[in-house]
Design a protein around this motif. Structure first.
Motif, short mmCIF file in Angstrom:
data_model
loop_
_atom_site.label_atom_id
_atom_site.label_comp_id
_atom_site.label_asym_id
_atom_site.label_seq_id
_atom_site.Cartn_x
_atom_site.Cartn_y
_atom_site.Cartn_z
N ASP A 257 -0.06 -11.35 14.00
CA ASP A 257 -0.65 -12.62 14.47
C ASP A 257 0.20 -13.82 14.08
N GLN A 258 0.74 -13.76 12.85
CA GLN A 258 1.46 -14.92 12.33
C GLN A 258 2.98 -14.80 12.53
N GLY A 259 3.41 -13.82 13.32
CA GLY A 259 4.85 -13.66 13.59
C GLY A 259 5.65 -13.30 12.35
N MET A 260 5.05 -12.55 11.42
CA MET A 260 5.72 -12.27 10.14
C MET A 260 6.08 -10.78 9.97
N LEU A 261 6.03 -10.02 11.06
CA LEU A 261 6.38 -8.59 10.94
C LEU A 261 7.81 -8.44 10.48
N GLY A 262 8.03 -7.63 9.48
CA GLY A 262 9.38 -7.39 8.97
C GLY A 262 9.93 -8.53 8.14
N GLU A 263 9.13 -9.59 7.93
CA GLU A 263 9.62 -10.79 7.23
C GLU A 263 9.12 -10.89 5.79
N ILE A 264 8.08 -10.12 5.46
CA ILE A 264 7.48 -10.23 4.12
C ILE A 264 8.26 -9.34 3.15
N ASP A 265 8.47 -9.82 1.93
CA ASP A 265 9.24 -9.03 0.97
C ASP A 265 8.65 -7.64 0.77
N ILE A 266 7.33 -7.60 0.47
CA ILE A 266 6.68 -6.30 0.20
C ILE A 266 5.29 -6.28 0.86
N VAL A 267 5.06 -5.25 1.65
CA VAL A 267 3.75 -5.04 2.28
C VAL A 267 3.11 -3.83 1.62
N MET A 268 1.85 -4.00 1.21
CA MET A 268 1.15 -2.88 0.57
C MET A 268 -0.17 -2.66 1.30
N GLY A 269 -0.55 -1.40 1.51
CA GLY A 269 -1.79 -1.16 2.25
C GLY A 269 -2.54 0.06 1.77
N SER A 270 -3.70 0.27 2.38
CA SER A 270 -4.57 1.40 2.06
C SER A 270 -4.91 2.10 3.37
N PHE A 271 -5.19 3.39 3.30
CA PHE A 271 -5.63 4.12 4.51
C PHE A 271 -7.15 4.14 4.63
N SER A 272 -7.83 3.65 3.57
CA SER A 272 -9.26 3.95 3.47
C SER A 272 -10.15 3.07 4.33
N LYS A 273 -9.57 2.11 5.04
CA LYS A 273 -10.42 1.23 5.86
C LYS A 273 -10.29 1.57 7.35
N VAL A 274 -9.07 1.93 7.77
CA VAL A 274 -8.82 2.16 9.19
C VAL A 274 -8.32 3.59 9.45
N PHE A 275 -7.59 4.16 8.50
CA PHE A 275 -6.83 5.38 8.77
C PHE A 275 -7.55 6.66 8.33
N ALA A 276 -8.84 6.52 8.07
CA ALA A 276 -9.75 7.68 7.95
C ALA A 276 -9.45 8.63 6.80
N ASN A 278 -8.21 8.87 2.24
CA ASN A 278 -7.69 8.23 1.03
C ASN A 278 -6.18 8.08 1.17
N GLY A 279 -5.62 7.16 0.41
CA GLY A 279 -4.17 7.00 0.38
C GLY A 279 -3.77 5.55 0.59
N GLY A 280 -2.54 5.25 0.24
CA GLY A 280 -2.02 3.90 0.43
C GLY A 280 -0.51 3.94 0.54
N PHE A 281 0.09 2.78 0.72
CA PHE A 281 1.55 2.75 0.89
C PHE A 281 2.11 1.41 0.48
N VAL A 282 3.43 1.41 0.25
CA VAL A 282 4.18 0.17 0.01
C VAL A 282 5.38 0.20 0.95
N ALA A 283 5.62 -0.89 1.67
CA ALA A 283 6.75 -0.94 2.61
C ALA A 283 7.60 -2.18 2.34
N SER A 284 8.90 -2.03 2.57
CA SER A 284 9.79 -3.16 2.28
C SER A 284 11.13 -2.95 2.97
N ASN A 285 11.89 -4.02 3.07
CA ASN A 285 13.25 -3.91 3.59
C ASN A 285 14.28 -3.75 2.47
N HIS A 286 13.83 -3.82 1.23
CA HIS A 286 14.79 -3.71 0.14
C HIS A 286 15.15 -2.24 -0.11
N PRO A 287 16.45 -1.90 -0.11
CA PRO A 287 16.81 -0.48 -0.22
C PRO A 287 16.43 0.16 -1.57
#
Ligand SMILES: Cc1ncc(COP(=O)(O)O)c(C=O)c1O
Length: 437
Positions: A257-276, A278-287
C-alpha cells in the motif's frame, strides 16, 4: 489466627494488581492471581482460555474455561482469509506427512530443514521482494529471536509503545537501552534518533514497529521511518503479522500500500493469522542476516525447526494468497470488515483504526466490559475481550477478527446479539453488581 480470606472482586483489577511481587516464594506470588481468576470464572466473567470443539470457522462450538457451552457466530479466531480448512492446503499437509512424516527432528542449524522449508523461504523472499527469508517455528520466536540476535547490551532499541509482546520482550532481554515512542509517532522516532546519535554515535540502533497494529488496526508511515533510519544509521524492523497476505491488492499488506516493498531493512512476520499454521519468518536484503539468524538466534539455532507439515501448509497458503482466489478472499474480508465496523458504530461503540481483519471495538472500563462480554458469549456471539495491561486502562475492547468466510448475515447477527445483550444488562432484574456505567 490464620488470615481471613477475602474473595477477590471478579469485576475489578487486572493480573498486574493481583500478582504479589513482594512474596518471596516465586510460585506463591501467583496464588492471588489464581484466586482472582477462579472468582471470575465462578461469576461467569472469564472470557479467556476458551476451547474449540472443531476447526476454526465462521460459526463455532466449544466451551469456556469453566466448561459452559459456547455456540454461535465466531469473531474470536484469527484466520483472516479462512484458509485453515482450505481443501488444497489440507491436501498439501497430507502429502507432506506422507513424504516427510510429521516431525522435523532437529533445529534448522543442524538437520531440521526440509526441502519444503527451503522452498517456503524462497517463496517468502520473493513475495516480500527481499533477498532472503528465514523461517522460524513461531512468529513469537522470529520477533524475539531477531532482536536478541542483532542487539547487544550497549546498543539501543527504539520501539513503538504498542508493539507486540514478542518485540517488547526481545528488546528488554537484549539491552537496558530501550526507548519507547508514542504510538505511530514519526516525530517521536526522529527526536529519539537525533538524541541517541548525539550521545552515542557508535552504538547500533534498531527501530521497531508493526505494519498493522494488532489492538488498534492502524499503520505507521513506513517510508518516513525508513528514511529516518537511513539518515541516522539505524536499522528498521517491521512486524507484518496481521496484514501480510490479508491487505493490499496483491496481498503484500501495508508494505505494498505504501510503496515500500523491498525497501524496509528487515521484515518479520507470522503464519498464524493468514497462513493457517504456526510459524514465522524474517526477510531482508542484507546478505549476512540469514547467517546471523541460523547461527546466532536462540529460537532458530536451539529450537526444533518448523515441522514439514507446517511448512507445506504455509507454502500452499502463500500460493492461495497470491492467486486470484486470494484476491477474492481479501475482497470478501474487506467487505465483511466494513460492514461489521459500520454495524458496531451504529450501536454507538467507538471502532478504532482502519478497515482490516481486526475490528477493535472499544467498550471502556473493566466491569461493564466483562459483563457485556459474558452476556454476548452467552447469547451466541463468540468474542475475545482485551483488558489492561494488554491495552490502556479503561480502554477494554473486543478485538473482533473477521474472516473471508463470514457472511454479511454473520456480521449483522453479531450486532443484533450485542444490541440485545446490552438491553438485557440494562434491565434492573439483572442481579450482577454493576459498578461502572
Ligand atoms: C504483531 C504480532 N507479532 C507476532 C506475533 C507472534 O506470532 P505467533 O502467533 O506466530 O507466535 C503475534 C501474535 O499474536 C502478533 O500479533
Amino acid at each position: 489466627m490464620p488470615a481471613v480470606f477475602t474473595a477477590p472482586d471478579p469485576l475489578s483489577g487486572s493480573t498486574a494488581e493481583h500478582y504479589d511481587a513482594a512474596c518471596p516464594d516465586l510460585m506463591d506470588r501467583w496464588s492471588p492471581v489464581m484466586h482472582w481468576v477462579q472468582a471470575r470464572s465462578a461469576a461467569g466473567v472469564l472470557p479467556y482460555c476458551k476451547v474449540a470443539a472443531g476447526a476454526p470457522g465462521r460459526r463455532m462450538r466449544g466451551n469456556d474455561a469453566a466448561g459452559r457451552a459456547l455456540i454461535g457466530v465466531n469473531f474470536a479466531n484469527q484466520d483472516y482469509l479462512s484458509l485453515s480448512n482450505h481443501p488444497r492446503i489440507l491436501a498439501a499437509a497430507q502429502q507432506a506427512m506422507t513424504t516427510f512424516g510429521v516431525h522435523s527432528a532437529g533445529s534448522a542449524a543442524l538437520m531440521g530443514l526440509t526441502t519444503l522449508t527451503l522452498g517456503l523461504e524462497q517463496a517468502l523472499a520473493d513475495f516480500t521482494a527481499c533477498r532472503t527469508a528465514t523461517v522460524f517455528p513461531t512468529g513469537w520466536g522470529a520477533g524475539y529471536g531477531l532482536i536478541r540476535a542483532l542487539v547487544r547490551p550497549t546498543d539501543h532499541v527504539v520501539i513503538d509503545l504498542l508493539a507486540h509482546a514478542c518485540l517488547q520482550e526481545g528488546a528488554a532481554a537484549a539491552t537496558p537501552h530501550v526507548h519507547r515512542f508514542p504510538h505511530l509517532s514519526t516525530d517521536g522516532v526522529a527526536r529519539r534518533l537525533h538524541r541517541l546519535r548525539e550521545i552515542d554515535p557508535q552504538a547500533g540502533v534498531l527501530v521497531v514497529t508493526e505494519s498493522l497494529f494488532s489492538m488498534d488496526s492502524d499503520s505507521p508511515d513506513l517510508g518516513a521511518l525508513q528514511h529516518l533510519c537511513r539518515r541516522h544509521r539505524a536499522t528498521l524492523m517491521v512486524d507484518v503479522a496481521h496484514d501480510l497476505g490479508a491487505l493490499g491488492r496483491g496481498g503484500r499488506g501495508a508494505l505494498e500500500d505504501q510503496g515500500m516493498l523491498g525497501e524496509i531493512d528487515i521484515v518479520m512476520g507470522s503464519f498464524s493469522k493468514v497462513f493457517a499454521t504456526n510459524g514465522g519468518f524474517v526477510a531482508s536484503n542484507h546478505p549476512a542476516l540469514r547467517h546471523a539468524l541460523r547461527f546466532g538466534s536462540g529460537p532458530q539455532t536451539f529450537s526444533n525447526a518448523l515441522s514439514p507439515v507446517q511448512a507445506a501448509v504455509a507454502l500452499a497458503a502463500l500460493e492461495v494468497v497470491q492467486s486470484p482466489e486470494g484476491a477474492a478472499r481479501r475482497t470478501r474480508l474487506e467487505e465483511n470488515a466494513l460492514l461489521l465496523r459500520q454495524a458496531m458504530e451504529g450501536l454507538g461503540f467507538p471502532v478504532l483504526g482502519r478497515p482490516s481483519g481486526i475490528v477493535p471495538v472499544v467498550l471502556g472500563g473493566d466491569a461493564a466490559s466483562r459483563h457485556l462480554t459474558a452476556a454476548v458469549l452467552d447469547s451466541g456471539g463468540i468474542v475475545n475481550l482485551v483488558e489492561y495491561p494488554a491495552v490502556a486502562r479503561n480502554a477494554c475492547r473486543w478485538r473482533l477478527q473477521v474472516m473471508a468466510d463470514h457472511t454479511p448475515d454473520d456480521c449483522l447477527e453479531f450486532a443484533q446479539i450485542v444490541r440485545q445483550a446490552r438491553l438485557r444488562l440494562a434491565d434492573p432484574k439483572n442481579t450482577l453488581n454493576e459498578k461502572e456505567a
